[in-house]
Design an enzyme around this catalytic site. Structure first.
Site, short mmCIF file in Angstrom:
data_model
loop_
_atom_site.label_atom_id
_atom_site.label_comp_id
_atom_site.label_asym_id
_atom_site.label_seq_id
_atom_site.Cartn_x
_atom_site.Cartn_y
_atom_site.Cartn_z
N ARG A 216 -23.72 4.60 -0.87
CA ARG A 216 -25.09 4.93 -0.46
C ARG A 216 -25.79 5.84 -1.47
NH1 ARG A 216 -22.32 5.87 4.60
NH2 ARG A 216 -22.32 8.06 3.99
N HIS B 72 -30.74 -3.52 -17.74
CA HIS B 72 -31.75 -3.27 -18.78
C HIS B 72 -33.08 -3.93 -18.43
CE1 HIS B 72 -28.22 -3.32 -21.96
NE2 HIS B 72 -28.03 -2.45 -20.99
N LYS C 87 -31.44 4.66 -18.72
CA LYS C 87 -32.09 3.42 -18.35
C LYS C 87 -33.61 3.60 -18.20
CE LYS C 87 -28.33 1.36 -18.81
NZ LYS C 87 -27.15 1.19 -17.98
N ARG D 274 -20.17 0.03 8.34
CA ARG D 274 -20.73 0.56 9.58
C ARG D 274 -22.20 0.18 9.71
NH1 ARG D 274 -21.18 7.04 10.81
NH2 ARG D 274 -21.32 6.86 13.08
C1 LIG Z 1 -25.74 0.83 -17.75
C2 LIG Z 1 -25.19 -0.51 -17.55
C3 LIG Z 1 -24.46 -0.87 -16.40
C4 LIG Z 1 -23.93 0.13 -15.41
O1 LIG Z 1 -24.78 1.00 -14.88
P1 LIG Z 1 -24.32 2.47 -14.41
O2 LIG Z 1 -25.45 2.88 -13.56
O3 LIG Z 1 -24.16 3.30 -15.63
O4 LIG Z 1 -23.05 2.34 -13.63
C5 LIG Z 1 -24.12 -2.20 -16.22
N1 LIG Z 1 -24.42 -3.13 -17.13
C6 LIG Z 1 -25.09 -2.83 -18.25
C7 LIG Z 1 -25.43 -3.93 -19.20
C8 LIG Z 1 -25.48 -1.52 -18.51
O5 LIG Z 1 -26.10 -1.22 -19.67
#
Ligand SMILES: *Cc1c(COP(=O)(O)O)cnc(C)c1O
Length: 390
Positions: free
Chosen positions: A234, A162, A188, A217
């Site tokens: 990746r 966040h 996000k 690798r």
């Molecule tokens: C969204 C989120 C994640 C994981 O991210 P992803 O890209 O959805 O795998 C990890 N921690 C928090 C606090 C999140 O809000």
């Protein structure tokens, strides 16, 4: 409320010609993976620079970013990782996937971030990492956590899913000096639908992470000699091209949220029963992932009903996560030897926030000032009629 005009809240995600051109640029490179193209490496450089950091590794998503970072820090079977009890489940799942135990620790009732005293109390001889989460863009007390980290020799790994662009006491992630993991999932603050990235404080950690994120690798290998065990995390060239454009529009969006969030927060604070997430002034750049508030004392059932009413009134409102130990998935592997009730008893703040917290999507904070007033009025109307009918 039916006589009112609908609220005007910007859509998310946002895009324009920059993203469009980026996608075409990646397409026409004729090389769509990072080993052949230049978009991923360029994005890593740009993202690192934006955060005053030197070593960035882009990956498939934020969950993998956490998993990779924990692995590089030596997390595996027989170790424990301290995570906030109130967070998105990836924080704990990343540790659990590596065979470690995720130990939920209580959060501060006002910032919803990891509580330093509870953190220190949870340290055992097996603790190998402490994972603060920048809940809704807010930082936990990094000064206190850094002291604990140094005193016990246990690294911090920041779950900054966040936290793009955040600064603590005017220190960016580079100056904070611990590993930080980011997410670029659809909701996000900058996004390519999915994506993640890890910032490393030194070259050694970065180089090991690079190997492990690419099946062990080396980048220049043509002999299929895999130096370490690993997986394929990746990022592809298309995602990076979109993220480069998202990063360009980020400073302006952040500035808008930094203006609107305090206004919305002060308006929400005037509503009887509503307590917005507190802003510690030591957070000198606040990304404002979501506008979070509590209606303290509300039962989970009534909070859920209130969220439905806010949605019906046109607001992008959500229940703000669930305490991690309240999902069955937490207990499948890597849970501490405690019961739900025992964890709940030592995490009273997470337990309360689990029931009474609500958030509005961060696109709300890109609305005009006039709309921010209307949004707050809508929340006030819905909350007061909801509380009155209880
Ligand atoms: C969204 C989120 C994640 C994981 O991210 P992803 O890209 O959805 O795998 C990890 N921690 C928090 C606090 C999140 O809000």
């Amino acid at each position: 409320m039916s006589d009112r005009k609908p609220l005007e809240i910007p859509v998310w995600p946002q895009y324009g010609d920059e993203e469009r051109q980026g996608l075409i640029r990646a397409l026409e490179q004729g090389q769509w993976w990072r080993m052949g193209g230049s978009e991923v490496a360029t994005f890593e450089r740009e993202f690192a620079e934006f955060h005053g950091a030197e070593y960035a590794l882009a990956v498939t998503n934020g969950t993998h970013a956490l998993e990779l970072a924990l692995q590089i820090l030596g997390i595996g079977p027989g170790t424990e990782v301290i995570v906030p009890a109130f967070t998105f489940i990836s924080s704990s799942q990343a540790a659990q996937r590596l065979g470690a135990v995720a130990v939920p620790v209580d959060v501060d009732p006002e910032t919803y971030c990891l509580d330093p005293a509870a953190t220190e109390a949870a340290i055992t001889e097996r603790t190998r990492a402490i994972m603060p989460v920048h809940m809704a863009g807010h930082f936990p007390d990094m000064d206190a956590l850094e002291k604990i980290s140094t005193a016990h020799g246990i690294p911090l790994i920041q779950d900054a899913a966040h936290g793009q662009g955040g600064r603590w006491q005017d220190r960016g992630y580079g100056d904070l000096g611990s590993v930080a993991a980011f997410s670029f999932q659809n909701g996000k603050l900058m996004t390519a639908g999915e994506g993640g990235l890890v910032l490393f404080p030194d070259r050694e950690l970065y180089e090991e992470a690079f190997l492990r994120h690419s099946c062990g690798r080396p980048a220049t290998d043509r002999q299929y000699l895999h130096r370490t065990s690993g997986s394929n995390f990746r990022m592809n060239e298309f995602s990076a091209a979109v993220l480069r454009a998202q990063l360009k529009r980020y400073p302006e969006q952040l500035a808008t949220r930094e203006e609107r969030a305090p206004l919305l927060s002060s308006l929400l604070a005037e509503i009887p029963g509503v307590v917005p997430q507190k802003h510690d002034p030591r957070v000198t750049s606040h990304p404002h992932y979501m506008a979070m508030f509590r209606v303290p004392g509300l039962s989970e059932e009534r909070r859920n009903a209130l969220v439905d009413e806010l949605v019906a009134a046109g607001l992008p409102a959500f229940i703000a996560f669930r305490a991690i130990y309240r999902s069955d998935g937490f207990w499948e592997t890597g849970a501490p030897e405690e019961t739900v009730e025992q964890i709940a008893a030592r995490c009273p703040n997470s337990e309360a926030i689990n029931n009474d917290a609500i958030w509005l999507h961060h696109r709300t904070l890109l609305a005009s000032e006039e709309q921010i007033h209307r949004i707050a009025e809508t929340v006030a109307d819905v909350v007061s009629s909801s509380l009155a009918s209880a």
